[in-house]
Design an enzyme around this catalytic site. Structure first.
Site, PDB file in Angstrom:
ATOM      1  N   GLU A 131       0.818  -1.201   0.000  1.00  0.00           N
ATOM      2  CA  GLU A 131       0.000   0.000   0.000  1.00  0.00           C
ATOM      3  C   GLU A 131       0.861   1.264   0.000  1.00  0.00           C
ATOM      4  O   GLU A 131       0.543   2.241  -0.685  1.00  0.00           O
ATOM      5  CB  GLU A 131      -0.936   0.008   1.216  1.00  0.00           C
ATOM      6  CG  GLU A 131      -1.972  -1.099   1.225  1.00  0.00           C
ATOM      7  CD  GLU A 131      -3.083  -0.876   0.211  1.00  0.00           C
ATOM      8  OE1 GLU A 131      -3.056   0.138  -0.504  1.00  0.00           O
ATOM      9  OE2 GLU A 131      -3.990  -1.733   0.133  1.00  0.00           O
ATOM     10  N   ARG A 190       0.680   3.778  -3.275  1.00  0.00           N
ATOM     11  CA  ARG A 190       0.008   5.045  -3.008  1.00  0.00           C
ATOM     12  C   ARG A 190       1.001   6.186  -2.804  1.00  0.00           C
ATOM     13  O   ARG A 190       0.901   7.232  -3.443  1.00  0.00           O
ATOM     14  CB  ARG A 190      -0.895   4.917  -1.769  1.00  0.00           C
ATOM     15  CG  ARG A 190      -1.972   3.871  -1.891  1.00  0.00           C
ATOM     16  CD  ARG A 190      -3.004   4.025  -0.792  1.00  0.00           C
ATOM     17  NE  ARG A 190      -3.820   2.824  -0.641  1.00  0.00           N
ATOM     18  CZ  ARG A 190      -5.018   2.788  -0.082  1.00  0.00           C
ATOM     19  NH1 ARG A 190      -5.555   3.903   0.381  1.00  0.00           N
ATOM     20  NH2 ARG A 190      -5.692   1.665   0.039  1.00  0.00           N
ATOM     21  N   ASP A 225      -4.729 -10.104  -7.809  1.00  0.00           N
ATOM     22  CA  ASP A 225      -5.049  -9.344  -9.011  1.00  0.00           C
ATOM     23  C   ASP A 225      -3.866  -8.669  -9.693  1.00  0.00           C
ATOM     24  O   ASP A 225      -3.566  -8.910 -10.868  1.00  0.00           O
ATOM     25  CB  ASP A 225      -6.127  -8.302  -8.692  1.00  0.00           C
ATOM     26  CG  ASP A 225      -5.817  -7.470  -7.443  1.00  0.00           C
ATOM     27  OD1 ASP A 225      -4.787  -7.701  -6.786  1.00  0.00           O
ATOM     28  OD2 ASP A 225      -6.624  -6.565  -7.129  1.00  0.00           O
ATOM     29  N   GLU A 241     -12.061  -0.055 -10.415  1.00  0.00           N
ATOM     30  CA  GLU A 241     -11.649  -1.010 -11.448  1.00  0.00           C
ATOM     31  C   GLU A 241     -12.539  -0.997 -12.693  1.00  0.00           C
ATOM     32  O   GLU A 241     -12.044  -1.133 -13.826  1.00  0.00           O
ATOM     33  CB  GLU A 241     -11.586  -2.425 -10.849  1.00  0.00           C
ATOM     34  CG  GLU A 241     -10.428  -2.639  -9.896  1.00  0.00           C
ATOM     35  CD  GLU A 241     -10.680  -2.029  -8.525  1.00  0.00           C
ATOM     36  OE1 GLU A 241      -9.704  -1.747  -7.803  1.00  0.00           O
ATOM     37  OE2 GLU A 241     -11.878  -1.846  -8.165  1.00  0.00           O
TER      38      GLU A 241
END
Length: 683
Positions: free
Chosen positions: A180, A184, A311, A475
């Protein structure tokens, strides 16, 4: 290869030669060629010699200075080049809709600035902010920098830049999630640096990356899930120390780009090593389990899905290939192999509308396709279209679908159909918003005795009570953006506008900002969960804005988006940085068979890792889930939960960030005239 010079500022590409070091006279020791006259004026031969060598010396100094400056990305400016909305059908409508998305961002930003300035997260209902660690790590501000730049909000960008300069510090106690924080914060800083060329952002990225490097200090080179920021010490994270596949394989774009900018290949090597090691592990036709063990370097468990925890492994394979100008074919080969596995094992069809979906399987029983699909899977439609075109629009002049190979056409078609299914996840609900998870209907028996709100007549999916929440995820609109960019089919814009209208209607908070929703299945039961995820500003609104903006605002053949929608430029890396990946081949992988997986990782696990955890449970296989028994899961790592989890600290050397690794800053003048001009061009 990138050894630093002692007189440099620390980063090799920022070395500046001294200007007062020339000698005032020459001695016999300098007369290597016997050209210096002992008395009188220099001869013509001597003068020619001096001139020649002086020019050569200046050239060497100039080349050295140039090579040691921070590498600038290819000169790609985020401004339209003439293909404006106004030249397209309904252009004025799309300009208006683009501006409404921009207004939604401004509303969100104003509320955050008023109630939670500097905090990692914003809670718009209670009108307060919160941090992941004590002093925060700039999640909302840094994640939003490039969105503001792209939207032409230079006033807001300047204010955010000042906060990064004076308030953002990574020298603090607290554990952060590697994945993360990389996508980010580091991704946001690197994108902001490219767009603005402001070295402040690069300095911060270097400081952060040096601290995150501690996560790679494992026996296998597969990183831990978390890092202690102040010490730069890797920390085993969730799942009793087991990392997730997406966490360790979705940091490569950022680390490799940082190496390109600084000339320091340590970031590149650490991130590259992870993928090349994963490449050697057994897979099911390129499909891999969603957990990996940092102690053994082996995959853990047998669950395969393209939703949470798996993913972006697939997403970053093709994007690594594109990022380095298609000079590392190993990643394209890995991606193609994996997508062949997706088409072979994971695709199903729905009842009654025959929609295409991507389900989940176990490596133990790949024939048993589960119809569960996370909203996160919706990234795949756009990614498959991107892979087939390599970012070039199908304009029927330079590229037509008739030029596709059979595989490219098949992949593009799957991408189109999956994106339609993802849009149906919105269209078929009462609110027009999608849930976090759906279970696709495969036959009539599956919906017998199902009642509202789990199932609505004519729908292609079931939404269980635990799965109805909506986090304003990006998404689906991400894939709509890709397919609009690549096909110019206006239906993708129309679908995106319908989604935005639903967000405006149900997620907008009266006092400012937008909130996630507990359950979107019925209009009469809308309750805010009081959280505005940072990816709503960084991704969802950015992709919607770009969907309605001129098509060349961020050209896909010049940029790759990281998984947090931060655009990073495509570049040509030095040969030395791609030597290892170039030496790799993918042919051996295609011959690998599926392993006979045991119920637990064998005792080959590193002994010290087991001892440190204090239990063999570290290697225990997660229990298989079923639609009836599966508990609600957060389908993307919640950084707040990561920070709160109990972890076991392993003693490793402290990692200090040397002052020499800080790039000298330059003042960037955000003058009003250039700001207005930039905003006009962007609009």
């Amino acid at each position: 290869m990138f050894k630093q010079r002692s007189e440099s500022s620390g980063l090799p590409h920022h070395f500046k030669p001294s200007v007062g070091s020339s000698s005032s006279s020459l001695t016999d020791a300098d007369d290597k060629y016997g050209k210096i006259p002992r008395t009188g004026h220099p001869s013509k031969t001597s003068m020619r010699f001096r001139l020649k060598h002086g020019v050569m010396a200046l050239a060497v100094i100039g080349l050295t200075y140039w090579s040691l400056q921070p590498r600038r990305s290819p000169s790609v400016h985020l401004v339209p080049t003439g293909d404006s909305n106004r030249s397209l059908p309904n252009g004025a409508i799309w300009e208006e809709r683009k501006d409404k998305v921009k207004a939604a961002f401004q509303d969100s930003w104003s509320a955050y600035r008023r109630d939670a300035w500097g905090k990692d997260e914003y809670h718009p209902v209670s009108m307060q902010g919160s941090n992941m660690i004590k002093n925060g790590q700039g999640f909302t501000i840094v994640d939003s920098l490039d969105t503001m730049w792209i939207m032409g909000l230079q006033k807001e960008f300047k204010e955010a830049r000042a906060w990064v300069d004076t308030e953002l510090s990574f020298d603090q106690e607290g554990e952060v999630n590697l994945f993360e924080t990389t996508i980010r914060v580091m991704g946001g800083l690197l994108s902001a640096y490219h767009l603005s060329q402001d070295r402040l952002f690069l300095n911060k990225a270097v400081d952060l990356a040096d601290r995150l490097m501690g996560a790679f200090d494992t026996a296998s080179g597969i990183p831990y899930a978390s890092v202690h920021l102040k010490d730069g010490r890797g920390v085993p994270g969730h799942e009793q120390g087991i990392s997730t596949t997406s966490e360790v394989s979705t940091i490569q774009l950022e680390f490799k780009y940082l190496s390109f900018l600084t000339g320091n290949d340590k970031y590149w090597k650490a991130a590259e090593e992870v993928i090349l090691k994963m490449r050697e592990l057994p897979s099911l036709d390129g499909l891999v389990p969603i957990f990996i063990n940092p102690y053994t370097g082996e995959f853990h468990g047998a669950e395969i899905r393209l939703g949470s925890r798996g993913d972006s492994y697939y997403e970053y394979l093709i994007k690594q290939y594109l990022q380095t100008s298609k000079l590392e074919p190993v990643y394209k080969e890995m991606y193609d192999y994996a997508i062949s596995g997706v088409k072979k094992h994971l695709i199903g069809r729905t009842y009654p509308n025959n929609l295409l979906y991507v389900g989940e399987i176990s490596m133990h029983n790949p024939q048993d396709l589960k119809p569960k699909m996370d909203h996160l899977v919706c990234f795949l439609g756009g990614t498959m279209a991107l892979s087939s075109t390599e970012g070039h629009p199908i304009d029927n002049a330079t590229l037509t679908r008739s030029q596709f190979s059979e595989v490219e056409e098949e992949d593009f078609k799957v991408g189109e159909e999956l994106t339609k299914s993802c849009y149906e996840m919105y269209r078929q609900t009462e609110t027009g918003l999608a849930s976090e998870i759906v279970y696709w209907v495969q036959d009539e028996d599956q919906i017998k005795n199902r009642k509202v709100p789990e199932y609505f007549d004519g729908s292609d999916f079931i939404i269980h009570n635990r799965d109805g929440h909506n986090w304003l995820r990006p998404e689906t609109v991400e894939s709509l953006f890709y397919l609009w960019q690549l096909t110019r089919d206006e239906k993708y814009r129309e679908w995106g506008w319908k989604i935005f209208e639903a967000i405006e209607k149900y997620s907008k908070v009266e006092t400012g900002g937008y909130s996630s929703i507990h359950d979107i299945r019925q209009k009469s039961n809308i309750q805010f969960s009081d959280k505005m995820e940072t990816f709503y500003l960084a991704e969802t609104l950015k992709y919607l804005y770009l969907l309605f903006a001129p098509v060349d605002t961020v050209p896909l053949d010049k940029f790759v988006f990281n998984t947090e929608a931060h655009p990073l430029p495509i570049f040509v890396p030095p040969r030395s940085m791609i030597a290892r990946s170039k030496a790799s081949t993918a042919t051996a992988d295609a011959e690998k068979s599926v392993p006979d997986l045991p119920n637990a990782v064998p005792e080959a696990a590193v002994a010290e890792g087991v001892a440190a955890m204090g239990s063999e449970d570290l290697f225990k296989e997660p229990e298989a889930a079923t639609p009836e028994t599966e508990e609600a899961v957060e389908t993307e790592m919640d950084p707040a939960a990561v920070a709160e989890e109990e972890t076991v600290e392993f003693p490793v050397d402290d990692i200090a960030v040397p002052e020499s690794d800080i790039v000298p800053e330059v003042e960037v003048d955000y003058d009003d005239e250039s700001i207005e001009a930039s905003a006009e061009e962007l609009d």
